[in-house]
Design an enzyme around this catalytic site. Structure first.
Site, PDB file in Angstrom:
ATOM      1  N   LYS A   8       0.843  -1.201   0.000  1.00 61.47           N
ATOM      2  CA  LYS A   8       0.000   0.000   0.000  1.00 61.47           C
ATOM      3  C   LYS A   8       0.886   1.262   0.000  1.00 61.47           C
ATOM      4  CE  LYS A   8      -3.225   1.806   3.420  1.00 61.47           C
ATOM      5  NZ  LYS A   8      -2.390   2.929   3.798  1.00 61.47           N
ATOM      6  N   LYS A  13       7.608   0.764   1.229  1.00 60.31           N
ATOM      7  CA  LYS A  13       8.185  -0.055   0.143  1.00 60.31           C
ATOM      8  C   LYS A  13       9.544   0.478  -0.289  1.00 60.31           C
ATOM      9  CE  LYS A  13       4.830   0.915  -2.601  1.00 60.31           C
ATOM     10  NZ  LYS A  13       3.987   1.593  -1.627  1.00 60.31           N
ATOM     11  N   LYS A  39       5.394   8.531  -7.742  1.00 54.01           N
ATOM     12  CA  LYS A  39       6.058   9.388  -6.747  1.00 54.01           C
ATOM     13  C   LYS A  39       7.550   9.570  -7.067  1.00 54.01           C
ATOM     14  CE  LYS A  39       5.947   8.471  -1.943  1.00 54.01           C
ATOM     15  NZ  LYS A  39       5.532   7.615  -0.884  1.00 54.01           N
ATOM     16  N   ASP A 126      -1.716  -0.423  -4.312  1.00 57.09           N
ATOM     17  CA  ASP A 126      -3.094  -0.266  -3.841  1.00 57.09           C
ATOM     18  C   ASP A 126      -4.033  -1.020  -4.777  1.00 57.09           C
ATOM     19  OD1 ASP A 126      -1.779   2.639  -2.955  1.00 57.09           O
ATOM     20  OD2 ASP A 126      -3.045   1.674  -1.474  1.00 57.09           O
TER      21      ASP A 126
END
Ligand code: ADP
Ligand code: MG
Length: 272
Positions: A8, A13, A39, A126
């Site tokens: 998630k 991560k 990101k 996700d």
């Protein structure tokens, strides 16, 4: 060995992937870390900066894939680790998953997917749809980073389902879950057991891990100037060694969303 790290958003991560990358490098493996999250900060602790993304480089070249060289998108960082960031489309336009698929295709054309001992794909999980599932087609193992809470385990079960699905057509196996930012892992262990899998490591919540990442370093690099931090590198080394042992993975049996909900709420209410 190719590993896909899912979990998630915000679960840790990239922090985990970067530290594992160094753990593999310390075992004398050549390593490529591929950030597959829009990101584009996966490799920040290795490269010490936000490297140009494959999407940005392609845009500069008007999406003429033939004009892109390895050196345009692969940057070398700490311990010689090679870093790539897929990047993402501008917010609100385009598909981030598509960008991941294109980046992996480009790396494959450049021969980069066969040039390293270890390749780590750091992927937002996700939802494992479209391009976000492409790394599974290349991977030997999928690993899920989770914490001991409902939301992260709900996502983890869905990721395990996607891995099981891909595993029908590709060699990918589910290696297990890494418990991150938690002291307790009862919920993670319960889900692991129901998935016929296991929890392959526990990384505690620690402010030095957080500040090292924010400062653009892995805990391994931070430990060079502060020996008190060496102990924090151990869980990453242990997980890397476990994965290097080519663990057998059992076929996962993902639960339905309702089953995960009942499993986790039953454990939570029994603990009260
Ligand atoms: P993701 O890649 O899943 O979005 P990040 O790796 O960027 O997550 O981590 C999110 C935040 O959690 C960062 O601020 C990071 O420093 C912090 N973090 C990750 N793992 C730990 C840990 N074990 N202890 C403390 N903070 C952590
Ligand atoms: Mg990340």
């Amino acid at each position: 060995m190719k590993l896909v790290i899912y979990g998630k958003g915000g679960i840790g991560k990239s922090t985990t992937t970067s530290n594992l990358a160094v753990a593999f490098a310390r075992r004398k493996k050549s390593v490529l870390q591929i950030g597959c999250d829009p990101k584009h900060d996966s490799t920040f602790p290795i490269a010490h900066s936000l490297i140009p993304t494959a999407t940005e480089v392609l845009a500069e070249k008007d999406f003429n894939y033939d004009e892109v060289d390895k050196d345009d998108i692969i940057f070398t960082g700490y311990e010689g680790i090679a870093c790539v960031e897929a990047g993402g489309p501008a917010a609100g336009v385009g598909c981030a998953g598509y960008v991941v698929g294109e980046t992996i295709g480009l790396l494959s054309d450049l021969g980069a997917l066969t040039a390293y001992d270890i390749i780590l794909f750091d992927v937002l999980g996700d939802v494992v749809c479209g391009g976000f599932s492409v790394p599974l087609q290349h991977a030997d193992y999928a690993v899920i980073v989770a914490t001991n809470d409902f939301d992260s385990l709900f996502a983890a079960n869905r990721i395990a389902a996607a891995v099981a699905q891909k595993g029908k057509s590709y060699p990918v196996k589910f290696a297990g879950m890494i418990a991150n930012r938690c002291s307790k892992k009862d919920l993670i262990d319960a889900l692991s057991a129901r998935l016929d899998s296991k929890t392959i490591g526990l990384i505690e919540e620690n402010s030095s891990i957080r500040t090292s990442r924010l400062g653009g370093k892995t805990i391994f690099e931070a430990a060079e100037s502060d020996p008190a931090l060496v102990a924090l590198t151990m869980p990453y080394i242990e997980i890397a060694d476990y994965l290097l042992s080519n663990p057998a993975a059992q076929e996962t049996l993902p639960l339905s969303d309702r089953e995960v909900f009942s499993l986790l709420t039953e454990i939570e209410s029994a603990a009260k």
